[in-house]
Motif scaffolding. Structure first.
Motif, PDB file in Angstrom:
ATOM      1  N   GLU A 125       0.637  14.893  15.058  1.00 42.85           N
ATOM      2  CA  GLU A 125       1.702  14.571  13.968  1.00 42.85           C
ATOM      3  C   GLU A 125       3.183  14.650  14.225  1.00 42.85           C
ATOM      4  OE1 GLU A 125       2.410  15.459   8.923  1.00 42.85           O
ATOM      5  OE2 GLU A 125       1.392  17.025  10.300  1.00 42.85           O
ATOM      6  N   GLN A 126       3.520  15.705  14.665  1.00 48.07           N
ATOM      7  CA  GLN A 126       4.923  15.891  15.211  1.00 48.07           C
ATOM      8  C   GLN A 126       5.403  14.672  16.124  1.00 48.07           C
ATOM      9  OE1 GLN A 126       5.542  19.415  17.539  1.00 48.07           O
ATOM     10  NE2 GLN A 126       8.012  18.930  17.418  1.00 48.07           N
ATOM     11  N   MET A 127       4.571  14.484  17.237  1.00 42.60           N
ATOM     12  CA  MET A 127       4.840  13.316  17.954  1.00 42.60           C
ATOM     13  C   MET A 127       4.912  12.005  17.232  1.00 42.60           C
ATOM     14  SD  MET A 127       5.074  14.343  21.125  1.00 42.60           S
ATOM     15  CE  MET A 127       5.097  12.815  21.815  1.00 42.60           C
ATOM     16  N   GLN A 128       4.100  11.868  16.433  1.00 43.81           N
ATOM     17  CA  GLN A 128       4.120  10.478  15.423  1.00 43.81           C
ATOM     18  C   GLN A 128       5.433  10.572  14.758  1.00 43.81           C
ATOM     19  OE1 GLN A 128       3.542   9.934  11.949  1.00 43.81           O
ATOM     20  NE2 GLN A 128       4.154   7.905  12.415  1.00 43.81           N
ATOM     21  N   LYS A 129       5.899  11.688  14.230  1.00 42.22           N
ATOM     22  CA  LYS A 129       7.038  11.509  13.086  1.00 42.22           C
ATOM     23  C   LYS A 129       8.329  11.730  13.781  1.00 42.22           C
ATOM     24  CE  LYS A 129       5.151  13.547   8.765  1.00 42.22           C
ATOM     25  NZ  LYS A 129       5.217  14.527   7.819  1.00 42.22           N
ATOM     26  N   GLN A 130       8.161  12.430  15.059  1.00 36.68           N
ATOM     27  CA  GLN A 130       9.591  12.543  15.697  1.00 36.68           C
ATOM     28  C   GLN A 130       9.933  11.260  16.603  1.00 36.68           C
ATOM     29  OE1 GLN A 130      10.105  16.289  17.637  1.00 36.68           O
ATOM     30  NE2 GLN A 130      10.647  17.291  15.648  1.00 36.68           N
ATOM     31  N   PHE A 131       8.813  10.869  17.301  1.00 40.46           N
ATOM     32  CA  PHE A 131       8.936   9.841  18.372  1.00 40.46           C
ATOM     33  C   PHE A 131       8.189   8.827  18.455  1.00 40.46           C
ATOM     34  CE2 PHE A 131       8.991  14.167  20.082  1.00 40.46           C
ATOM     35  CZ  PHE A 131      10.338  14.263  20.547  1.00 40.46           C
ATOM     36  N   GLY A 132       7.455   8.473  17.144  1.00 40.91           N
ATOM     37  CA  GLY A 132       6.816   7.135  16.862  1.00 40.91           C
ATOM     38  C   GLY A 132       5.719   7.030  17.572  1.00 40.91           C
ATOM     39  N   ALA A 133       5.231   8.033  18.536  1.00 40.13           N
ATOM     40  CA  ALA A 133       3.880   7.932  19.113  1.00 40.13           C
ATOM     41  C   ALA A 133       2.784   8.087  18.269  1.00 40.13           C
ATOM     42  CB  ALA A 133       3.811   9.059  20.422  1.00 40.13           C
TER      43      ALA A 133
END
Length: 159
Positions: A125-133
């Motif tokens: 979730e952090q990867m998606q929110k911070q980096f759009g991954a």
């Protein structure tokens, strides 16, 4: 039973019939009506709670929407490999990342071993929110230890 009832005097017979009728009415009330009325009351309370939640959500729609838009906070320009390193160098995922390999200009494959499942989900979730991954593929194998998994996943950062 009928013979026994007929053998009683008229006063006794009347008392047995009235007492039996009252007992039957109390049984019907206790075993049928009270549970039904309690369940109806319970359902009314739940509906009222859901209505209150719905009203709160309607009143706070703008706040909820503004909190859920992560497009403004997505950090672009940083490679996914660097992002993975940045988010896993410390914390519960540190020892779980076993291999990271590029699989295209905006795609990375990651191998995790003995990763705490709950922490892996938070990390994704952090990867998606911070980096759009976003996760384009994932394969998760449960381990003997509760809450531990091995995972192979592909992360992609849309252009």
């Amino acid at each position: 039973m009928k013979n026994w009832l007929n053998s009683l005097e008229s006063r006794e017979r009347l008392l047995v019939i009235i007492g039996g009728s009252i007992t039957l009415a109390l049984l019907i009330y206790t075993l049928l009506w009270m549970p039904f009325a309690a369940e109806v009351n319970n359902l009314d309370n739940r509906v009222e709670a859901h209505r209150a939640t719905l009203n709160w959500m309607k009143q706070n729609t703008d706040i909820i929407r503004s909190n859920n838009t992560s497009a403004d906070t997505v950090q672009r320009g940083q490679s996914l490999i660097a992002s993975i390193g940045q988010t896993t160098n410390s914390g519960p995922m540190k020892d779980s990342v076993k291999r990271v390999e590029e699989s295209g200009s905006h795609s990375v494959r990651v191998w995790l071993e003995k990763a705490p499942f709950d922490h892996m989900v938070v990390w994704l979730e952090q990867m998606q929110k911070q980096f759009g991954a976003i996760v384009t593929s994932i394969n998760i194998d449960q381990q003997k230890e509760p809450g531990q998994v091995n995972a192979r996943l592909t992360l992609e950062q849309p252009e």
